[in-house]
Design an enzyme around this catalytic site. Structure first.
Site, PDB file in Angstrom:
ATOM      1  N   ASN A  82      -6.858   1.693   2.367  1.00 58.52           N
ATOM      2  CA  ASN A  82      -7.490   3.010   2.689  1.00 58.52           C
ATOM      3  C   ASN A  82      -7.180   3.766   1.713  1.00 58.52           C
ATOM      4  O   ASN A  82      -7.753   5.040   1.219  1.00 58.52           O
ATOM      5  CB  ASN A  82      -7.446   3.281   3.908  1.00 58.52           C
ATOM      6  CG  ASN A  82      -8.106   2.433   5.130  1.00 58.52           C
ATOM      7  OD1 ASN A  82      -8.868   1.714   4.748  1.00 58.52           O
ATOM      8  ND2 ASN A  82      -7.583   2.471   6.228  1.00 58.52           N
TER       9      ASN A  82
ATOM     10  N   TYR B  88      -7.469  -8.509  11.313  1.00 64.31           N
ATOM     11  CA  TYR B  88      -6.077  -8.386  11.959  1.00 64.31           C
ATOM     12  C   TYR B  88      -6.294  -8.924  13.266  1.00 64.31           C
ATOM     13  O   TYR B  88      -7.352  -8.821  14.110  1.00 64.31           O
ATOM     14  CB  TYR B  88      -5.853  -6.945  11.981  1.00 64.31           C
ATOM     15  CG  TYR B  88      -5.513  -6.156  10.519  1.00 64.31           C
ATOM     16  CD1 TYR B  88      -4.143  -6.642   9.959  1.00 64.31           C
ATOM     17  CD2 TYR B  88      -6.274  -5.610   9.755  1.00 64.31           C
ATOM     18  CE1 TYR B  88      -3.910  -6.132   8.751  1.00 64.31           C
ATOM     19  CE2 TYR B  88      -5.956  -5.412   8.528  1.00 64.31           C
ATOM     20  CZ  TYR B  88      -4.764  -5.425   7.973  1.00 64.31           C
ATOM     21  OH  TYR B  88      -4.544  -5.046   6.635  1.00 64.31           O
TER      22      TYR B  88
ATOM     23  N   GLU C  56       0.747  -1.031  -0.034  1.00 64.00           N
ATOM     24  CA  GLU C  56      -0.079  -0.039  -0.144  1.00 64.00           C
ATOM     25  C   GLU C  56       0.926   1.254   0.113  1.00 64.00           C
ATOM     26  O   GLU C  56       1.974   1.118   0.449  1.00 64.00           O
ATOM     27  CB  GLU C  56      -0.899  -0.149   1.368  1.00 64.00           C
ATOM     28  CG  GLU C  56      -1.790   1.193   1.316  1.00 64.00           C
ATOM     29  CD  GLU C  56      -2.903   1.297   2.322  1.00 64.00           C
ATOM     30  OE1 GLU C  56      -3.206   0.185   3.143  1.00 64.00           O
ATOM     31  OE2 GLU C  56      -3.833   2.056   2.518  1.00 64.00           O
TER      32      GLU C  56
ATOM     33  N   GLN D 132       1.166  -6.241   5.429  1.00 63.72           N
ATOM     34  CA  GLN D 132       1.549  -6.149   4.240  1.00 63.72           C
ATOM     35  C   GLN D 132       2.773  -6.624   3.882  1.00 63.72           C
ATOM     36  O   GLN D 132       3.300  -7.626   4.535  1.00 63.72           O
ATOM     37  CB  GLN D 132       1.576  -4.455   3.947  1.00 63.72           C
ATOM     38  CG  GLN D 132       0.294  -3.783   4.070  1.00 63.72           C
ATOM     39  CD  GLN D 132       0.045  -2.546   3.811  1.00 63.72           C
ATOM     40  OE1 GLN D 132       0.937  -1.912   3.295  1.00 63.72           O
ATOM     41  NE2 GLN D 132      -1.175  -1.867   4.257  1.00 63.72           N
TER      42      GLN D 132
ATOM     43  N   ASN E  90     -11.927  -0.599  -1.608  1.00 65.29           N
ATOM     44  CA  ASN E  90     -11.455  -1.342  -0.444  1.00 65.29           C
ATOM     45  C   ASN E  90     -12.231  -0.910   0.795  1.00 65.29           C
ATOM     46  O   ASN E  90     -12.787   0.190   1.054  1.00 65.29           O
ATOM     47  CB  ASN E  90     -10.171  -0.540  -0.376  1.00 65.29           C
ATOM     48  CG  ASN E  90      -9.463  -0.974   1.171  1.00 65.29           C
ATOM     49  OD1 ASN E  90      -9.030  -2.215   1.191  1.00 65.29           O
ATOM     50  ND2 ASN E  90      -9.395  -0.233   1.922  1.00 65.29           N
ATOM     51  N   GLU E  91     -12.921  -1.784   1.768  1.00 67.05           N
ATOM     52  CA  GLU E  91     -13.387  -1.668   2.959  1.00 67.05           C
ATOM     53  C   GLU E  91     -14.435  -0.742   2.869  1.00 67.05           C
ATOM     54  O   GLU E  91     -14.518   0.404   3.699  1.00 67.05           O
ATOM     55  CB  GLU E  91     -12.192  -1.361   4.133  1.00 67.05           C
ATOM     56  CG  GLU E  91     -11.434  -2.311   4.455  1.00 67.05           C
ATOM     57  CD  GLU E  91     -10.518  -2.364   5.514  1.00 67.05           C
ATOM     58  OE1 GLU E  91     -10.286  -1.495   6.216  1.00 67.05           O
ATOM     59  OE2 GLU E  91      -9.913  -3.386   6.014  1.00 67.05           O
TER      60      GLU E  91
ATOM     61  N   GLU F   6      -6.581  -9.027   3.119  1.00 65.30           N
ATOM     62  CA  GLU F   6      -5.688  -8.662   4.176  1.00 65.30           C
ATOM     63  C   GLU F   6      -5.684  -9.172   5.635  1.00 65.30           C
ATOM     64  O   GLU F   6      -7.058  -9.371   5.957  1.00 65.30           O
ATOM     65  CB  GLU F   6      -6.353  -7.116   4.480  1.00 65.30           C
ATOM     66  CG  GLU F   6      -6.074  -6.211   3.480  1.00 65.30           C
ATOM     67  CD  GLU F   6      -6.168  -4.599   3.993  1.00 65.30           C
ATOM     68  OE1 GLU F   6      -6.176  -4.326   5.098  1.00 65.30           O
ATOM     69  OE2 GLU F   6      -6.533  -3.753   3.025  1.00 65.30           O
TER      70      GLU F   6
END
Ligand code: AHR
Length: 496
Positions: free
Chosen positions: A71, A243, A26, A348, A171-172, A291
């Site tokens: 993000n 996460y 990212e 990442q 994304n999200e 992720e």
């Protein structure tokens, strides 16, 4: 403590897709600037790509890398990141309160992918943008020539199309923190129209619709249902993100985290199959766990980092040996669900919650979590067997009954090899491993037993001591396979 693994070559969960060992770069912190790209570093090539980092990435054999966010992507204009570098604008990145110089853009990323031998997985901005910008980016990247944007790419020095196959539809988008956050209805409609446009151009593109940012989101799993209702015909995968943190600083609880991943995957599979049933569809929706990782060590230090600069020191978690054990269990969980999870990205790759760390102007090194990933990527690409484990359990207040051993068994038919990944969650006892492979009708011969072990769960690697936590060959005596207390293990057997 005894642990028996019962297996038969006829009981198979599925073939592990190599893309389970993908990762994520990212435009965040020092993942790119000071990570994979550092213009004046003595080890950088003529394009500013750090060759020491490339070596560590190549060794991991990462088949696909998601880019450019995260993000970040939800407030990014792709047009800023192409063309002559000196003409590219510096922008505000609202997601990470940073400056984005756009020096490392699409061409630079594609060149890097080629050098490290990986495929791109490109994320589209569906936060501030929509159909036009998405279809333009696909035209710029994939069309051979004869149109405005394909000719523009050529004029930027890339004659051949990039031929990017996998695209993330945002994304999200369920997250209130996301620039351009949407309700499931809003996102579902937009994603389905963007997906329709992309598939009109090329039906072979593979599209990932956004699932929930994690299973604690208040909209989970209704979000999945609504989004799939809209995107069923154009989406090939639904994304999952998660996460893991050691909130309670309690090893027994933390080491059981993979149960949370199991549950998340299984719930999302149920929702996918429910929508499939409602739609009377014969299509199977696959999952992209794009992720996942441990992330919590850097939370406090991130608050002190000044805003609006390039290469902020963000999300620089220094991983412990305990984290490596958790990552080992999470990899096992992904493998155990390989019938539905086809893509997974360790988030990442460099400096930002990453297996690889660098010092600006200095060395790079492998964190503790590098090692379970390295071996899973190397030996996990086979048939994942549906094993039964006979092992004692412990009771955990958060996860209920937890087996002391977490294991997966991979069968490589061509090589006639069986690879057993085992994490011993016990903090006090070694495991005596016994393989019951009557179903194979063949003899097992140990090739090697690799073990990652350290007496101190909180030990970590760093620039001055990069090899403190590193796998070693375990000595095997009298065919007794012993997994030390609190350890990650790989036992490789040939079949004869
Ligand atoms: O990986 C770090 C961030 O975590 C990503 O930008 C975002 O998608 C997630 O919340």
């Amino acid at each position: 403590m005894k642990c028996t693994v019962h297996a038969s070559k006829h009981c198979v969960i599925g073939t592990a897709d190599k893309r389970l060992f993908s990762s994520f770069v990212e435009q965040l912190g020092r993942c790119v600037y000071g990570g994979i790209y550092e213009k004046d570093h003595p080890l950088s090539d003529e394009n500013g790509l750090r060759t020491d980092v490339m070596k560590l990435v190549k060794d991991l054999d990462v088949p696909m890398v998601r880019f450019p966010g995260g993000n970040y992507v939800s407030n990014h204009r792709w047009e800023d990141s192409v063309g002559p570098i000196e003409e590219r604008p510096v922008r505000l990145d609202l997601a990470w309160k940073a400056l984005d110089p756009n020096t490392f853009g699409i061409k630079e990323f594609m060149d890097w992918c080629q050098k490290v031998g990986t495929e791109p997985m490109m994320a589209l901005n569906l936060g501030t943008r929509g159909i036009d910008e998405a279809k333009d980016l696909v035209e710029y990247c994939n069309h051979p020539g004869g149109t405005a944007l394909s000719e523009l790419r050529k004029s930027h020095g890339s004659e051949a199309p990039y031929d990017i196959k996998m695209w993330c539809l945002g994304n999200e988008m369920d997250g209130p923190w996301q620039v351009g956050h949407k309700t499931a209805e809003e996102y579902g409609r937009l994603a389905s129209e963007v997906g329709k446009a992309l598939k009109l151009y090329d039906p072979s593109l593979e599209l990932v619709a956004c699932g929930s940012s994690n299973s604690d989101m208040p909209t989970f799993p209704a979000w999945e249902e609504t989004v799939l209702e809209h995107t069923w015909d154009i989406a090939d995968y639904l994304s999952l993100h998660m996460y893991f943190r050691n909130d309670e600083n309690d090893a027994e609880t933390f080491l059981a985290s993979s149960k949370r991943m199991d549950e998340f995957i299984e719930t999302v599979v149920h929702v996918c199959d429910y929508v499939q049933a409602k739609k009377r569809s014969s299509k199977t929706m696959y999952l992209s766990f794009d992720e996942w990782n441990v992330w919590f060590h850097s939370n406090e230090q991130d608050k002190a980092e000044p805003d609006w600069k390039v290469g902020k020191h963000l999300l620089e978690d220094i991983y412990t040996f305990e984290d490596a054990l958790v990552v080992g269990c999470l990899l096992n969980s992904l493998l155990k669900h390989c019938d539905r999870v086809k893509v997974a990205c360790l988030a990442q790759l460099v400096n930002v919650i990453a297996p690889i760390m660098t010092e600006d102007g200095g060395p790079s090194w492998a964190q503790t979590i590098y090692w379970p990933f390295y071996y899973a990527s190397k030996y996990g690409r086979g048939e994942v067997l549906d094993i039964r484990l006979d092992v004692p359990t412990y009771e955990n207040h958060r996860y209920g009954e937890v087996p002391y051993a977490d294991a997966v068994l991979i069968y490589h038919e061509e090589e006639q090899e069986l690879d057993l990944f085992v994490v011993n969650r016990s903090l006090n006892e070694e495991l005596t491993l016994n393989l019951d492979t009557v179903g194979f009708g063949q003899q097992l011969n140990l090739i090697e037993h690799i073990v990652l072990h350290h007496p101190d769960l909180k030990a970590s690697n760093n620039m001055d001591n990069p090899d403190r936590i590193r796998p070693v060959q375990n000595k095997v005596e009298k065919d007794q396979y012993l997994a030390p207390k609190q350890s990650w293990n790989l036992l490789r057997f040939s079949l004869s």
